[in-house]
Design a protein around this motif. Structure first.
Motif, mmCIF file in Angstrom:
data_model
loop_
_atom_site.group_PDB
_atom_site.id
_atom_site.type_symbol
_atom_site.label_atom_id
_atom_site.label_comp_id
_atom_site.label_asym_id
_atom_site.label_seq_id
_atom_site.Cartn_x
_atom_site.Cartn_y
_atom_site.Cartn_z
ATOM 1 N N UNK A 49 0.863 -1.172 0.000
ATOM 2 C CA UNK A 49 0.000 0.000 0.000
ATOM 3 C C UNK A 49 0.902 1.226 0.000
ATOM 4 N N UNK A 50 0.541 2.238 -0.773
ATOM 5 C CA UNK A 50 1.271 3.491 -0.612
ATOM 6 C C UNK A 50 0.861 4.075 0.733
ATOM 7 N N UNK A 51 1.716 4.895 1.316
ATOM 8 C CA UNK A 51 1.402 5.473 2.626
ATOM 9 C C UNK A 51 0.144 6.321 2.529
ATOM 10 N N UNK A 52 -0.011 7.065 1.432
ATOM 11 C CA UNK A 52 -1.214 7.902 1.269
ATOM 12 C C UNK A 52 -2.461 7.027 1.220
ATOM 13 N N UNK A 53 -2.407 5.944 0.455
ATOM 14 C CA UNK A 53 -3.546 5.030 0.358
ATOM 15 C C UNK A 53 -3.844 4.386 1.712
ATOM 16 N N UNK A 54 -2.808 3.952 2.412
ATOM 17 C CA UNK A 54 -2.989 3.334 3.723
ATOM 18 C C UNK A 54 -3.638 4.310 4.695
ATOM 19 N N UNK A 55 -3.172 5.546 4.688
ATOM 20 C CA UNK A 55 -3.752 6.559 5.579
ATOM 21 C C UNK A 55 -5.229 6.790 5.265
ATOM 22 N N UNK A 56 -5.590 6.816 3.983
ATOM 23 C CA UNK A 56 -7.003 7.008 3.611
ATOM 24 C C UNK A 56 -7.845 5.834 4.103
ATOM 25 N N UNK A 57 -7.362 4.623 3.901
ATOM 26 C CA UNK A 57 -8.091 3.426 4.337
ATOM 27 C C UNK A 57 -8.292 3.446 5.847
ATOM 28 N N UNK A 58 -7.260 3.860 6.567
ATOM 29 C CA UNK A 58 -7.294 3.839 8.021
ATOM 30 C C UNK A 58 -7.856 5.130 8.634
ATOM 31 N N UNK A 59 -8.383 6.013 7.795
ATOM 32 C CA UNK A 59 -8.986 7.282 8.229
ATOM 33 C C UNK A 59 -7.995 8.167 8.979
ATOM 34 N N UNK A 60 -6.775 8.221 8.452
ATOM 35 C CA UNK A 60 -5.733 9.110 8.962
ATOM 36 C C UNK A 60 -5.504 10.151 7.864
ATOM 37 N N UNK A 61 -5.288 11.395 8.235
ATOM 38 C CA UNK A 61 -5.044 12.439 7.240
ATOM 39 C C UNK A 61 -3.956 11.969 6.267
ATOM 40 N N UNK A 62 -4.300 11.796 4.972
ATOM 41 C CA UNK A 62 -3.350 11.210 4.030
ATOM 42 C C UNK A 62 -2.121 12.068 3.744
ATOM 43 N N UNK A 63 -2.204 13.353 4.004
ATOM 44 C CA UNK A 63 -1.085 14.227 3.677
ATOM 45 C C UNK A 63 -0.358 14.730 4.924
ATOM 46 N N UNK A 64 -0.679 14.160 6.059
ATOM 47 C CA UNK A 64 -0.040 14.545 7.316
ATOM 48 C C UNK A 64 1.331 13.885 7.416
ATOM 49 N N UNK A 65 2.214 14.523 8.154
ATOM 50 C CA UNK A 65 3.521 13.936 8.429
ATOM 51 C C UNK A 65 3.551 13.261 9.801
ATOM 52 N N UNK A 66 2.384 13.101 10.412
ATOM 53 C CA UNK A 66 2.273 12.508 11.743
ATOM 54 C C UNK A 66 2.604 11.011 11.673
ATOM 55 N N UNK A 67 3.801 10.656 12.081
ATOM 56 C CA UNK A 67 4.229 9.259 12.032
ATOM 57 C C UNK A 67 3.679 8.444 13.200
ATOM 58 N N UNK A 68 3.291 9.115 14.296
ATOM 59 C CA UNK A 68 2.740 8.386 15.444
ATOM 60 C C UNK A 68 1.427 7.695 15.088
ATOM 61 N N UNK A 69 0.540 8.404 14.394
ATOM 62 C CA UNK A 69 -0.743 7.797 14.035
ATOM 63 C C UNK A 69 -0.544 6.662 13.033
ATOM 64 N N UNK A 70 0.413 6.819 12.133
ATOM 65 C CA UNK A 70 0.724 5.754 11.179
ATOM 66 C C UNK A 70 1.270 4.536 11.926
ATOM 67 N N UNK A 71 2.136 4.769 12.867
ATOM 68 C CA UNK A 71 2.723 3.685 13.661
ATOM 69 C C UNK A 71 1.661 2.976 14.504
ATOM 70 N N UNK A 72 0.755 3.735 15.111
ATOM 71 C CA UNK A 72 -0.320 3.133 15.908
ATOM 72 C C UNK A 72 -1.205 2.253 15.044
ATOM 73 N N UNK A 73 -1.508 2.716 13.835
ATOM 74 C CA UNK A 73 -2.361 1.940 12.934
ATOM 75 C C UNK A 73 -1.676 0.636 12.520
ATOM 76 N N UNK A 74 -0.404 0.702 12.159
ATOM 77 C CA UNK A 74 0.298 -0.529 11.772
ATOM 78 C C UNK A 74 0.473 -1.459 12.963
ATOM 79 N N UNK A 75 0.758 -0.912 14.139
ATOM 80 C CA UNK A 75 0.887 -1.746 15.342
ATOM 81 C C UNK A 75 -0.411 -2.489 15.630
ATOM 82 N N UNK A 76 -1.524 -1.782 15.519
ATOM 83 C CA UNK A 76 -2.821 -2.397 15.788
ATOM 84 C C UNK A 76 -3.113 -3.527 14.803
ATOM 85 N N UNK A 77 -2.795 -3.303 13.537
ATOM 86 C CA UNK A 77 -3.020 -4.337 12.518
ATOM 87 C C UNK A 77 -2.125 -5.552 12.768
ATOM 88 N N UNK A 78 -0.872 -5.298 13.116
ATOM 89 C CA UNK A 78 0.064 -6.406 13.326
ATOM 90 C C UNK A 78 -0.214 -7.176 14.617
#
Length: 165
Positions: A49-78
């Motif tokens: 998944x591109x990071x932008x696509x992943x952020x959209x799927x996970x309802x995270x701002x797709x153009x944000x540089x917030x790595x914490x929310x991205x990390x939380x989403x991947x941690x939860x999935x894993x």
């Protein structure tokens, strides 16, 4: 053969229950993941998944540089685990997805998800069940009675008019 089909049925039910317990963005992610999951052309079952696509799927701002929310989403999935029954009556508990790699390619960042090797054959079977029976439609339902009603309606869908007391 009966043991194998029983094993597949149990794991399919386990995966279905796991999906019902996921928050809606994770259900959507898992559905998209399964839609792209292909072991015929990709022996490891890796889905990118591109990071932008992943952020959209996970309802995270797709153009944000917030790595914490991205990390939380991947941690939860894993952290989604499932139980695989073994032939001797024991069970094996494995993560659904065992890793997420961050790949950089031409100024784009991709997330690459790999399923646990023991769960891969069951994901193929579950994918067929999910998309042939329209199970993904009931992931947004909120109660067991709504899910049961949806399953009944799908079961009788091709029969035409059916009266249910």
């Amino acid at each position: 053969m009966k043991k194998k089909s029983e094993k597949f049925r149990k794991i399919s039910e386990t995966l279905e229950n796991l999906c019902y317990k996921m928050p809606f963005p994770e259900r959507r992610f898992f559905t998209v993941y399964l839609a792209r999951f292909d072991t015929d052309n990709n022996a490891k079952g890796i889905v990118e998944f591109s990071v932008i696509e992943f952020r959209k799927i996970m309802e995270i701002d797709p153009y944000s540089d917030d790595m914490d929310s991205l990390r939380q989403a991947t941690d939860s999935i894993l952290n989604k685990i499932t139980e695989i029954p073994e032939h001797d009556g024991n069970s094996k508990i494995v993560p659904l997805l065992c890793d997420c790699r961050i790949l950089r390619n031409n100024n784009q960042i991709f997330l690459s998800f790999t399923p646990h090797r023991d769960i891969m054959p069951f994901l193929t079977d579950f994918k067929e069940k999910l998309f042939s029976n329209h199970i993904w439609n009931c992931f947004a339902l909120e109660s067991e009675s709504q899910i049961l009603m949806y399953k009944l309606l799908r079961y009788y869908f091709d029969l035409g008019i059916v009266e249910i007391n």
